[in-house]
Write an enzyme that holds these catalytic residues in place. Structure first.
Site, mmCIF file in Angstrom:
data_model
loop_
_atom_site.group_PDB
_atom_site.id
_atom_site.type_symbol
_atom_site.label_atom_id
_atom_site.label_comp_id
_atom_site.label_asym_id
_atom_site.label_seq_id
_atom_site.Cartn_x
_atom_site.Cartn_y
_atom_site.Cartn_z
ATOM 1 N N ASN A 78 -1.087 9.214 5.970
ATOM 2 C CA ASN A 78 -2.224 8.314 5.863
ATOM 3 C C ASN A 78 -3.210 8.747 6.943
ATOM 4 O O ASN A 78 -3.052 8.397 8.113
ATOM 5 C CB ASN A 78 -1.737 6.876 6.074
ATOM 6 C CG ASN A 78 -2.849 5.857 5.907
ATOM 7 O OD1 ASN A 78 -4.026 6.216 5.822
ATOM 8 N ND2 ASN A 78 -2.476 4.583 5.883
ATOM 9 N N ARG A 132 -13.527 -8.843 8.857
ATOM 10 C CA ARG A 132 -14.504 -8.737 7.762
ATOM 11 C C ARG A 132 -14.796 -10.095 7.153
ATOM 12 O O ARG A 132 -13.885 -10.915 7.015
ATOM 13 C CB ARG A 132 -13.984 -7.808 6.663
ATOM 14 C CG ARG A 132 -14.003 -6.358 7.048
ATOM 15 C CD ARG A 132 -13.390 -5.495 5.948
ATOM 16 N NE ARG A 132 -12.388 -4.626 6.517
ATOM 17 C CZ ARG A 132 -11.352 -4.122 5.852
ATOM 18 N NH1 ARG A 132 -11.183 -4.405 4.582
ATOM 19 N NH2 ARG A 132 -10.500 -3.337 6.447
ATOM 20 N N HIS A 164 -6.137 -1.510 -1.642
ATOM 21 C CA HIS A 164 -4.750 -1.945 -1.429
ATOM 22 C C HIS A 164 -3.927 -1.791 -2.708
ATOM 23 O O HIS A 164 -2.926 -2.478 -2.899
ATOM 24 C CB HIS A 164 -4.648 -3.435 -1.018
ATOM 25 C CG HIS A 164 -5.152 -3.757 0.348
ATOM 26 N ND1 HIS A 164 -5.774 -4.951 0.624
ATOM 27 C CD2 HIS A 164 -5.117 -3.077 1.505
ATOM 28 C CE1 HIS A 164 -6.107 -4.975 1.902
ATOM 29 N NE2 HIS A 164 -5.723 -3.844 2.466
ATOM 30 N N GLU A 179 3.836 0.356 1.494
ATOM 31 C CA GLU A 179 2.908 1.289 0.855
ATOM 32 C C GLU A 179 3.410 2.727 0.949
ATOM 33 O O GLU A 179 3.234 3.516 0.022
ATOM 34 C CB GLU A 179 1.520 1.146 1.474
ATOM 35 C CG GLU A 179 0.865 -0.155 1.048
ATOM 36 C CD GLU A 179 -0.342 -0.549 1.872
ATOM 37 O OE1 GLU A 179 -0.148 -1.106 2.970
ATOM 38 O OE2 GLU A 179 -1.467 -0.286 1.440
ATOM 39 N N ARG A 202 -2.267 9.220 1.111
ATOM 40 C CA ARG A 202 -3.031 8.043 0.724
ATOM 41 C C ARG A 202 -4.500 8.442 0.687
ATOM 42 O O ARG A 202 -5.043 8.943 1.677
ATOM 43 C CB ARG A 202 -2.842 6.939 1.768
ATOM 44 C CG ARG A 202 -3.740 5.762 1.468
ATOM 45 C CD ARG A 202 -3.646 4.711 2.545
ATOM 46 N NE ARG A 202 -4.463 3.583 2.181
ATOM 47 C CZ ARG A 202 -5.251 2.932 3.032
ATOM 48 N NH1 ARG A 202 -5.309 3.300 4.286
ATOM 49 N NH2 ARG A 202 -5.971 1.921 2.624
#
Ligand code: ADP
Length: 405
Positions: free
Chosen positions: A11, A248, A187, A391, A98
């Site tokens: 990642n 956010r 996601h 993940e 990823r």
């Protein structure tokens, strides 16, 4: 001869690379096993660092210069080799990367070739922070290990099944088309993994169940999954839309941006930084970590209370909306840092929602655990579950399946 059965998952961010090495077959219990995991930080910033944890071993950390992604991957390879796990042939079946933005083109993982690299490059305007770093990771891993297939696994892929009415914004169609403006969602590997695990937890096939997944980490997103296919998700063109997150804003009136420009004199990049880095929980109360917010709520802090309430209000709104989208909901699954650990968030999110068939059993909700579990009472129409996400495992599984079938 036994075939290569390890996958290295990467990642790659702009200044960090997270990695994991997994064994996919032939393990003691038959399930994939994590052999080691680590993080290389401060790429190109000076004062670089690698932290590495082998399976069943102690975490170790060292400082080193990491001028670029190539140096980061070399550092990771050295750490793995030191454990007797060099990430190369003949054991390595694939490197799974990823990749944040796959646009409309990448609906599934792909083995990387020149054409795939060019397409990921073409998507850079849609993910200017992420795709260049992901590309750097792929290019470097490929150069370091040319014989091993590089597989790109996209954060957006699981959402490419979202029907047009949910994917389109009500904008001038030509402008939207020209600039590829639509809901992509993110996601995706987590939503795919968690929705499938939730079906298994209910003892059903994914095709038989409708699930709302609430991925609540530092970034947060909800998805509605009907019979294994995603039909709606809360993040949009970028990961800024939707739920209240650590830093956010999630949903706001787009006119806020014009006001900030005209009245407050802010430049586009300043508005971008405000909405992405200084909003959400952090903007409302100064803390982005839910643990800290909850601690302050307990001390009677009013700003933290408001931040918590705004966060929960948004979650409940999405639960209602996605119930309407799905028509029938078999399960609501909580996942990621907040979803897996914060029993109070789960309880508040469904409190009083009998109208949606939702409830949590206080004892089950507060019981500690790392395994997928149901926390709703027997009588509840809809199962509420905690399903830890993974993940890296999902990326490894998808990459391995692609290169071995
Ligand atoms: P990321 O989005 O960075 O992958 P994670 O899914 O790891 O994030 O979630 C990180 C967040 O999870 C932290 O910022 C924190 O708010 C939250 N978190 C972790 N543990 C707990 C806990 N015990 N209680 C409440 N929140 C927690």
């Amino acid at each position: 001869m036994t075939r290569a059965n390890r996958v290295l998952v990467l990642n790659s961010g702009s200044s960090s690379v997270k990695y994991q090495l997994l064994e996919m077959e032939g393990t003691e219990d038959g399930a994939p096993a994590r052999l080691a995991a680590g993080l290389v930080e401060r790429i190109g910033e000076g004062g670089g660092r690698v932290a590495h944890t082998p399976r069943g071993g102690k975490r170790r950390e060292r400082e080193l210069e990491v001028p670029d992604h190539a140096a980061a991957l070399r550092a990771a390879a050295e750490e793995l080799a030191a454990d007797g796990l060099p990430p190369d042939a003949p054991d390595l079946a694939a490197v799974g990367h990823r990749v944040v933005h796959g646009g409309q083109r990448f609906t599934e993982p792909v083995v990387v070739d020149e054409e795939v690299l060019e397409e990921i490059e073409r998507l850079v305007p849609l993910a200017p922070l992420h795709n260049p770093a992901n590309l750097a990771g792929i290019r470097t891993a490929r150069a370091l290990n040319p014989g091993v297939p590089q597989v790109a696994v996209f954060d957006t892929a699981f959402h490419t099944t979202i029907p047009e009415p949910a994917a389109r914004y009500a904008l001038d169609a030509r402008v939207a088309e020209e600039h590829r403006i639509r809901r992509y969602g993110f996601h995706g590997t987590s939503h795919a993994y968690v929705s499938r695990r939730t079906a298994a937890l209910l003892g059903r096939e994914p095709a038989e169940v409708n699930v709302i997944v609430l991925h609540l980490g530092n970034g947060a997103s909800a998805s509605a999954v009907a019979g294994g296919r995603c039909v709606e998700t809360s993040m949009g063109l970028t990961p800024l839309e939707g739920l209240v997150m650590g830093t956010r804003s999630g949903d706001i009136d787009p006119a806020v941006v014009f006001l900030l420009a005209r009245v407050a004199g802010m430049k586009p990049e300043e508005v971008d930084a405000l909405l992405n880095e200084r909003s959400g929980l952090a903007g409302l109360c100064g803390d982005n970590d839910m643990r800290e917010v909850l601690r302050r709520v307990d001390e009677g802090d009013q700003r933290a209370r408001l931040a918590f309430d705004v966060y929960i209000h948004r979650l409940r709104k999405y639960l209602g909306a996605y119930t309407a989208v799905l028509g029938r909901v078999d399960a609501v699954a909580f996942t990621a840092g907040v979803g897996e650990n914060a029993a109070r968030v789960r309880a508040a999110a469904v409190e009083g929602l009998d109208v949606l068939g939702l409830a949590v059993d206080e004892r089950l909700n507060n019981a500690p655990g790392r395994e997928p579990r149901i926390i709703s009472p027997e009588y509840a129409r809809t199962a509420v579950a905690v399903v830890p996400t993974d993940e890296e495992l999902e990326i490894a599984t998808q990459a391995f399946a692609l290169v071995t079938t």
